[in-house]
Design an enzyme around this catalytic site. Structure first.
Site, short mmCIF file in Angstrom:
data_model
loop_
_atom_site.label_atom_id
_atom_site.label_comp_id
_atom_site.label_asym_id
_atom_site.label_seq_id
_atom_site.Cartn_x
_atom_site.Cartn_y
_atom_site.Cartn_z
N SER A 83 -6.00 3.19 4.60
CA SER A 83 -5.45 2.42 3.47
C SER A 83 -6.53 1.67 2.69
O SER A 83 -6.42 0.47 2.41
CB SER A 83 -4.38 1.43 3.95
OG SER A 83 -3.49 1.10 2.91
N SER A 99 0.79 -1.24 0.00
CA SER A 99 0.00 0.00 0.00
C SER A 99 0.82 1.28 0.00
O SER A 99 0.23 2.37 -0.10
CB SER A 99 -0.94 0.01 1.20
OG SER A 99 -2.01 -0.88 0.99
N LYS A 144 -0.06 3.72 -2.73
CA LYS A 144 -1.10 4.75 -2.69
C LYS A 144 -0.53 6.17 -2.61
O LYS A 144 -1.25 7.13 -2.88
CB LYS A 144 -2.03 4.49 -1.50
CG LYS A 144 -2.83 3.19 -1.61
CD LYS A 144 -3.75 3.02 -0.42
CE LYS A 144 -4.62 1.77 -0.53
NZ LYS A 144 -3.89 0.55 -0.12
#
Length: 307
Positions: free
Chosen positions: A143, A79, A82
């Site tokens: 997230s 993640s 992102k």
């Protein structure tokens, strides 16, 4: 045609300048061998507790590199992906600090993915309008993978078109060892290095909207059950003000972090591939623990080293 002769003194000066410039570029943009970046030479050499596995890199704003450890070969980053998603969205749809931005309608796909037991998600409902800034927060703070893909579709029409933008932006930033294959990071085929992600951290921390979001310990969004806690549990310790966690079985634990030194200087770092192959939770704990030790040591050692 007669060749222009460079006087010896001028030639010597030019060579000296070239050497100085090359050395400066070596520190800021480390060279590569066979596609793998060589660890950056530290501008300030501190006795730091670098992670024993994986890879890491850190720097201090206006001072330079604190060095890198581990082979800087591409690994899954989960993640942490992102951060690039947020960067591209805000580049295409800029916001001012405090601005909510345009309302984006949650589609059926994002709502269905909110119930996934296989990945992190944010509890959004189909048909509800949520501002751009709030969606960025739902992506970066808890997230939300479903929100990352929703933002990608809103920005570019499809996730595939958005990923092409991500890779173009990575190329612009000189992230030569990075490949994005999705907006959320759930794909193990999205890979990068600590030195590449440090370049991105440097870029995104110039954006006040991102700085504000990633420093949020818990989040409340109208119409979304909350409060929602930030996955970065280092916030508020040793000057930490961000940035983004990541974890998966293949990636292990990952953390892109930002902290303020005692003199206000911005310290940036990336730790990747901690405890890969184990559970995502164990990997994330390792990334947070090892990053915490590294940040605390930098805060302790930096003042004496820069006097």
């Amino acid at each position: 045609m007669a060749r222009t002769r460079i006087p010896p003194v001028a030639g010597g000066l030019a060579a000296a300048v070239a050497v100085v410039l090359a050395a400066a570029c070596w520190v800021v943009f480390p060279p590569e061998t066979a596609g793998h970046a060589i660890a950056a030479r530290p501008a300030v050499d501190l006795p730091l507790p670098w992670p024993a596995e994986g890879q890491a890199s850190a720097e201090v704003q206006n001072l330079g590199s604190l060095g890198s450890r581990g082979e800087q070969g591409p690994v899954p980053i989960a993640s942490v992906t992102k951060v690039m998603t947020a960067h591209v969205v805000l580049k295409d749809h800029p916001l001012r600090p405090g601005e909510a931005g345009p309302q984006i309608t949650v589609d059926e796909q994002a709502a269905a993915e909110a119930n996934s037991a296989e990945e992190s998600s944010a509890p959004v409902r189909a048909g509800r309008g949520i501002g751009e800034r709030d969606l960025l927060a739902l992506m970066l703070v808890p997230s939300g993978n479903n929100v990352a893909r929703l933002l990608a579709r809103w920005d570019a029409g499809s996730q595939e078109a958005f990923v092409a933008k991500m890779n173009r932006e990575a190329a612009v930033l000189g992230m030569t060892s990075t490949t994005y294959t999705g907006a959320s990071g759930v794909e193990d085929s999205t890979t990068s290095t600590a030195t590449d992600q440090l370049r991105l951290a440097r870029e995104v921390m110039r954006n006040p909207v991102i700085r504000e979001i990633v420093a949020t310990a818990d989040l409340r969004v109208d119409g979304v059950p909350g409060p929602i806690a930030n996955t970065n549990t280092l916030l508020g310790r040793d000057g930490v003000i961000g940035l983004k966690t990541g974890s998966s079985t293949a990636a292990g634990g990952a953390l892109m972090w930002a902290a303020r030194a005692r003199d206000g200087a911005l310290i940036l770092g990336v730790v990747l591939h901690q405890n890969p192959g184990g559970t995502p939770a164990a990997g994330l704990r390792a990334a947070l623990d090892n990053s915490g030790k590294l940040i605390a040591a930098i805060q302790r050692e930096l003042p004496a080293a820069t006097r």
